[in-house]
Design a protein around this motif. Structure first.
Motif, PDB file in Angstrom:
ATOM      1  N   PRO A 155      42.755  36.103  50.317  1.00 45.61           N
ATOM      2  CA  PRO A 155      43.257  36.473  51.646  1.00 45.61           C
ATOM      3  C   PRO A 155      42.234  36.127  52.718  1.00 45.61           C
ATOM      4  CG  PRO A 155      43.522  38.296  50.099  1.00 45.61           C
ATOM      5  CD  PRO A 155      42.648  37.282  49.427  1.00 45.61           C
ATOM      6  N   GLU A 158      45.970  30.175  54.093  1.00 49.40           N
ATOM      7  CA  GLU A 158      47.023  31.059  54.593  1.00 49.40           C
ATOM      8  C   GLU A 158      48.392  30.639  54.069  1.00 49.40           C
ATOM      9  OE1 GLU A 158      46.542  30.877  58.786  1.00 49.40           O
ATOM     10  OE2 GLU A 158      44.857  32.292  58.838  1.00 49.40           O
ATOM     11  N   PHE A 180      42.843  31.285  45.684  1.00 49.86           N
ATOM     12  CA  PHE A 180      43.826  32.162  46.328  1.00 49.86           C
ATOM     13  C   PHE A 180      43.081  33.405  46.800  1.00 49.86           C
ATOM     14  CE2 PHE A 180      46.325  29.532  43.529  1.00 49.86           C
ATOM     15  CZ  PHE A 180      47.491  29.281  44.240  1.00 49.86           C
ATOM     16  N   PRO A 189      52.256  35.559  47.282  1.00 44.63           N
ATOM     17  CA  PRO A 189      51.708  36.886  47.619  1.00 44.63           C
ATOM     18  C   PRO A 189      51.409  37.737  46.396  1.00 44.63           C
ATOM     19  CG  PRO A 189      54.066  36.809  48.033  1.00 44.63           C
ATOM     20  CD  PRO A 189      53.657  35.410  47.713  1.00 44.63           C
ATOM     21  N   SER A 244      36.270  35.726  51.369  1.00 46.44           N
ATOM     22  CA  SER A 244      36.804  34.828  52.393  1.00 46.44           C
ATOM     23  C   SER A 244      35.681  34.055  53.075  1.00 46.44           C
ATOM     24  CB  SER A 244      37.590  35.644  53.431  1.00 46.44           C
ATOM     25  OG  SER A 244      38.101  34.803  54.435  1.00 46.44           O
ATOM     26  N   MET A 266      48.630  31.639  50.347  1.00 42.24           N
ATOM     27  CA  MET A 266      48.819  33.080  50.152  1.00 42.24           C
ATOM     28  C   MET A 266      50.230  33.513  50.558  1.00 42.24           C
ATOM     29  SD  MET A 266      46.165  34.047  48.677  1.00 42.24           S
ATOM     30  CE  MET A 266      46.663  35.768  48.620  1.00 42.24           C
ATOM     31  N   MET A 322      47.488  38.761  44.601  1.00 43.04           N
ATOM     32  CA  MET A 322      46.610  39.911  44.770  1.00 43.04           C
ATOM     33  C   MET A 322      46.906  40.994  43.734  1.00 43.04           C
ATOM     34  SD  MET A 322      44.296  39.353  46.957  1.00 43.04           S
ATOM     35  CE  MET A 322      44.279  37.771  46.112  1.00 43.04           C
ATOM     36  N   THR A 365      41.511  33.384  41.799  1.00 40.69           N
ATOM     37  CA  THR A 365      41.907  34.343  42.824  1.00 40.69           C
ATOM     38  C   THR A 365      40.797  35.372  42.991  1.00 40.69           C
ATOM     39  OG1 THR A 365      43.583  35.970  43.469  1.00 40.69           O
ATOM     40  CG2 THR A 365      43.131  35.769  41.119  1.00 40.69           C
TER      41      THR A 365
END
Length: 474
Positions: A316, A402, A314, A409, A298, A405, A412, A292
């Motif tokens: 965003p 997407e 993982f 959630p 990204s 994620m 993060m 993550t």
């Protein structure tokens, strides 16, 4: 009532204490001693790991590594301060057997063994794996900027050089004008001609050097250069722009131990996900891995590369808005349905956008002018005569990300608690919000490897306790 009194300095002790009696059984230096005894210094690549048969004996690299690990634990990185510790610190006397190397020997050891320090970090990671301190279920990746030795004043760019050249030309012209006025007799004896000519020669040399720098930077395609530390780069940080290195780390979620770190020259993180994830996977020696990272990583191409290597990222997705209008009142790309069989998009009004061209791997689709001109939804779609839509070369990887994620959630929150803890310790505890002491990538890598090794060792002591850790070390 009197104060507590110390012993008379001139009093002799009946039973002199040995150094070993002064050091508790669970003291840090005993852990360092036990750990260093496990290492094969010749295999790790340390300089002078095998003593020469002739000549003056050198210091054992094991003793110098002990000194540096102790120093980084105590926020003492300077070779001169470490030299002083050898002569006054009882703990260091116990650790080195009263050896007192000079600061030059201490500094040279750190300068000459950058690769060996990194190998030592990897060896300790493997020890932690076998000791059960590393689970390998989830790895968090992050980057942070650490200031280099060079300051911002040493940072030059072609634009800065041109400004400096223009300023030098103005000064040269001003001194030449003074000489002309003196030749015409307008200033009499008020000008020291020899001093002005000496200053002119100095300015002309500076201008020639400036022009040489411009030519060299253009020939090498450089957009910036740090005088005295060419490996460093000026980077954007939360507190401003500084000459720095971007330190990348991959941290295991179990006990926040650093699996892998890298000193990079890249001011951004977009290209770092794949190499860091693969390096962490290699350290763990696993067939699969979950990683993550934050939105700064990204990158669709990196997402795809990780998936191809059996790594589940993982991250965003951080993407620009594709609505042709610069505002939220227009339909976004998510409002268009992609049909894989026909390689076309269906718009909210039911019309098709077909492939127009490819640009650097991206696919650009367009609707027909006829469809858009009579469309009742055109005012919500575009101001142009027709709607265009761009599909990223790795759009499928973005879409899978997407979905991941949305399903997880909490990743993060986990990332923040895992990877920001080590960086906080490294900056506050080890570096004291300071900067590197050694120049160039080689020097920065040597320092960071020592800092990471000290952090991991400290973390292992915190989790297992000194006695249990020393028992595992044998």
């Amino acid at each position: 009532m009197r104060y507590i009194q110390g012993e008379d300095r001139s009093q002799s002790a009946l039973f002199p204490l040995s150094l070993d009696e002064l050091i508790p059984d669970d003291h840090l230096v005993r852990v360092i001693e036990a750990y260093i005894s496990l290492l094969d210094f010749e295999q790790l690549g340390f300089d002078k790991a095998r003593p020469k048969a002739t000549g003056r004996p050198s210091y054992d690299p094991a003793d110098l590594l002990k000194l540096y690990l102790y120093g980084y634990f105590q926020r003492t990185r300077s070779s001169r301060r470490l030299e002083a510790e050898c002569q006054r610190n009882v703990e260091v006397m116990w650790l080195l057997g009263r050896l007192a190397p000079d600061f030059k020997t201490i500094a040279d050891f750190r300068r000459d063994n950058s690769a060996a320090f990194s190998a030592t970090c990897r060896a300790f990671v493997q020890f932690c794996r076998h000791a059960g301190l590393i689970a390998g279920e989830l790895v968090a990746i992050d980057g942070s900027k650490f200031q280099a030795v060079a300051s911002n004043r040493k940072h030059i760019t072609p634009k800065k050089l041109k400004h400096q050249e223009a300023a030098l030309e103005k000064r040269i012209a001003r001194y030449l004008a003074q000489l002309d006025e003196a030749d015409r007799g307008e200033e009499g004896e008020s000008i020291d001609r020899s001093a002005v000519q000496a200053t002119l020669r100095e300015l002309q040399v500076k201008k020639a050097n400036n022009q040489t720098c411009q030519v060299l930077m253009e020939a090498q395609g450089l957009v910036q250069h740090i005088v005295g530390e060419s490996d460093a780069q000026k980077m954007r940080t939360p507190s401003g722009k500084f000459v720095a290195y971007n330190i990348q780390s991959a941290v295991d979620a179990e006990h926040c131990l650093i699996l892998h770190h890298e000193v990079t020259q890249d001011g951004a993180d977009r290209q770092q996900l794949e190499p860091m994830a693969k390096a962490a996977k290699a350290e763990l020696q696993q067939s699969q891995l979950s990683v993550t990272a934050d939105a700064g990583y990204s990158n669709g191409e990196q997402f795809q590369a990780c998936e191809d290597a059996s790594i589940t990222p993982f991250v965003p997705p951080n993407r620009s808005v594709n609505n042709q209008g610069g505002g939220t009142e227009f339909f976004d790309r998510t409002d268009f349905k992609y049909e894989e069989r026909s390689d076309a998009y269906q718009c909210p009004a039911g019309k098709m956008l077909t492939l127009k061209q490819m640009s650097k791997g991206d696919r650009i689709y367009q609707a027909t002018i006829a469809d858009c001109s009579v469309c009742p939804l055109k005012s919500r779609c575009t101001k142009a005569s027709r709607r265009y839509l761009t599909r990223h070369a790795h759009e499928a990887a973005f879409e899978r990300m997407e979905l991941r994620m949305q399903a997880r959630p909490e990743m993060m929150v986990s990332r923040r608690s895992i990877v920001e803890h080590p960086f906080g310790n490294l900056k506050q505890w080890l570096f004291g919000n300071g900067r590197f002491l050694l120049r160039q990538l080689k020097g920065a890598r040597a320092e960071m490897a020592l800092a990471v090794q000290a952090y991991n060792l400290k973390r292992a002591i915190k989790v297992m306790g000194a006695h249990q850790l020393m028992a595992l070390m044998g």
